[in-house]
Scaffold this active site. Structure first.
Site, mmCIF file in Angstrom:
data_model
loop_
_atom_site.group_PDB
_atom_site.id
_atom_site.type_symbol
_atom_site.label_atom_id
_atom_site.label_comp_id
_atom_site.label_asym_id
_atom_site.label_seq_id
_atom_site.Cartn_x
_atom_site.Cartn_y
_atom_site.Cartn_z
ATOM 1 N N LYS A 11 -46.941 48.727 26.172
ATOM 2 C CA LYS A 11 -48.303 49.093 26.550
ATOM 3 C C LYS A 11 -48.575 50.499 26.019
ATOM 4 O O LYS A 11 -47.796 51.430 26.295
ATOM 5 C CB LYS A 11 -48.397 49.097 28.073
ATOM 6 C CG LYS A 11 -49.603 48.384 28.625
ATOM 7 C CD LYS A 11 -49.462 48.237 30.125
ATOM 8 C CE LYS A 11 -50.768 47.894 30.758
ATOM 9 N NZ LYS A 11 -50.672 47.871 32.210
HETATM 10 O O1 G3P Z 1 -52.133 47.661 35.067
HETATM 11 C C1 G3P Z 1 -53.387 48.087 34.666
HETATM 12 C C2 G3P Z 1 -54.489 47.856 35.666
HETATM 13 O O2 G3P Z 1 -54.466 46.537 36.088
HETATM 14 C C3 G3P Z 1 -54.572 48.868 36.767
HETATM 15 O O3 G3P Z 1 -55.431 48.484 37.795
HETATM 16 O O4 G3P Z 1 -56.238 48.723 40.103
HETATM 17 O O5 G3P Z 1 -55.080 50.668 39.018
HETATM 18 O O6 G3P Z 1 -57.363 49.987 38.313
HETATM 19 P P1 G3P Z 1 -56.070 49.521 38.865
#
Ligand code: G3P
Length: 215
Positions: free
Chosen positions: A83
């Site tokens: 990533k």
């Molecule tokens: O892993 C990346 C993403 O899904 C993060 O989500 O909830 O931290 O905005 P969030």
């Protein structure tokens, strides 16, 4: 649509994998920081549990360091996807790594323009963060729709991972739009099971079956 879990928690990953619907895993530095074990052992253990793409994030910001880190991560297991955040250095690194056959998930994507550049650089996956867009008053799923339109027009070998999913509605919308993948937090996956009418229906059937059993 493929379903990934967005988690670095081994118990959660094991449980959801046992449901038989899990296609992959995404992690990020914030999710890893919530766990006690070190990053390396978490990633190795996830690879032993789930037979599918496992995203592990590079935290370097300069192109050479990103590439070095990505090569080390990719060497851990054949299913590792590196990533990399959407930056100028991240794009350069993605181009170099994709030429080497290392799969990149370009993360922190918030616009169709960023997504187009990630596709051109050879990213295997792009992760638009729909929940974070919603949080600042944009329509996250509209950005996904625009990205899918762009992919429909060309031959990019890139798959869209709908990320930053906050509720089952995001997942349903992603599937209706034809997004390739949704990466879903554990609590949202659990919510996808539930419907009050299912619970009420089971209760009613069990009650009625008692009458049959008494005959
Ligand atoms: O892993 C990346 C993403 O899904 C993060 O989500 O909830 O931290 O905005 P969030």
């Amino acid at each position: 649509m493929k379903i990934f879990i967005d988690s670095a928690n081994i118990e959660q990953i094991r449980e959801v994998n046992s449901w038989g619907i899990l296609d992959g895993v995404t992690t990020n530095p914030t999710l890893v920081a919530k766990e006690k074990a070190d990053f390396g052992s978490i990633v190795k253990e996830i690879c032993e549990i789930v037979d599918g793409p496992i995203s592990a994030e590079a935290i370097s910001t300069e192109v050479d360091e990103i590439v070095g880190e990505a090569r080390k991560l990719a060497a851990v297991h054949k299913n590792i996807v590196v990533k990399i955040p959407m930056t100028e250095d991240g794009l350069k690194a993605t181009k170099m790594l994709s030429k080497e056959g290392i799969k990149v998930n370009m993360t922190l994507v918030f616009s169709p323009a960023q997504a187009l550049l990630a596709c051109k650089a050879g990213a295997k996956y792009i992760s638009p963060f729909v929940g974070r867009l919603d949080d600042v008053g944009h329509d996250g799923m509209d950005i996904v729709s625009q990205i899918l339109d762009i992919l429909d027009n060309y031959d990019f070998d890139t798959e869209v991972i709908v990320a930053s999913v906050r509720h089952p509605g995001h997942v349903v919308e992603a599937a209706r739009m034809g997004a390739h993948i949704a990466t879903i937090p554990y609590d949202v996956l659990k919510k996808m099971f539930k419907h009050p009418l299912t619970d009420a229906g089971i209760e009613r059937f069990l009650q009625d079956w008692q009458k049959v059993a008494k005959r």
